[in-house]
Scaffold this motif. Sequence first.
Motif, short mmCIF file in Angstrom:
data_model
loop_
_atom_site.label_atom_id
_atom_site.label_comp_id
_atom_site.label_asym_id
_atom_site.label_seq_id
_atom_site.Cartn_x
_atom_site.Cartn_y
_atom_site.Cartn_z
N GLY A 99 0.81 -1.22 0.00
CA GLY A 99 0.00 0.00 0.00
C GLY A 99 0.84 1.27 0.00
O GLY A 99 2.07 1.23 0.06
N ASP A 100 0.17 2.39 -0.06
CA ASP A 100 0.81 3.71 -0.08
C ASP A 100 0.70 4.33 1.31
O ASP A 100 -0.34 4.86 1.68
N VAL A 101 1.77 4.28 2.08
CA VAL A 101 1.75 4.77 3.45
C VAL A 101 1.47 6.26 3.50
O VAL A 101 0.81 6.75 4.42
N PHE A 102 1.93 7.01 2.50
CA PHE A 102 1.72 8.45 2.53
C PHE A 102 0.24 8.77 2.35
O PHE A 102 -0.32 9.59 3.09
N ALA A 103 -0.42 8.14 1.39
CA ALA A 103 -1.85 8.38 1.17
C ALA A 103 -2.66 7.88 2.37
O ALA A 103 -3.67 8.48 2.73
N GLU A 104 -2.21 6.82 2.98
CA GLU A 104 -2.93 6.21 4.10
C GLU A 104 -2.81 7.03 5.38
O GLU A 104 -3.75 7.13 6.15
#
Length: 183
Positions: free
Chosen positions: A67-72
């Motif tokens: 997943g995308d930790v920044f978006a999350e």
Amino acid sequence: MRPLQLRGGLVLAKRALMLASALLFAIGPAAHAPTGAFPRAAGNDAVPEKTNKAIVQAAFEKWRAGGDVFAELLAPDIVWTIHGSGPVAGTYRGLEDFTRRASAPLVSRLAGPIIPEVRSIWADGDVVIVRFDGSATTTSGAPYRNQFVWILRMKAGRAVEAEAFLDLAAYQRVIENNRPRAQ
């Protein structure tokens, strides 16, 4: 306060964090109040520290799974500071600024995503500290390894401020020695 200096490729912040962790362990979390850059949030939007820790932990688990930790995890208007010296050190205002100027130059030179391995997560009120290792392969096939400490101030389930400590020399070697992937 003097900026952090690199010595032998290691960030001195690692030693400071170890010392601070030992001190906090010795005196206990109730014996101190947060001071410095991240004062404890007040008001109705404060989320209990267990919830903040769980949010960060879940975001890292999703990141590890692709997943995308920044978006999350990050608020769109985050203020992100990378400590140390080097071209990427500094303060970024907003997720787009941070991604474009700090994250994308590195990520574009990696063959795949950075895989995090969380070592520790601590929470105190609205502040969550994550110590993790990250590894990936560069576009030239070389390994990239780094150690990170992120100090996150949470608000309404998102990080609104972040301080990052990492080996900036390792980051810069990837930038200088690898071509970006074709977009």
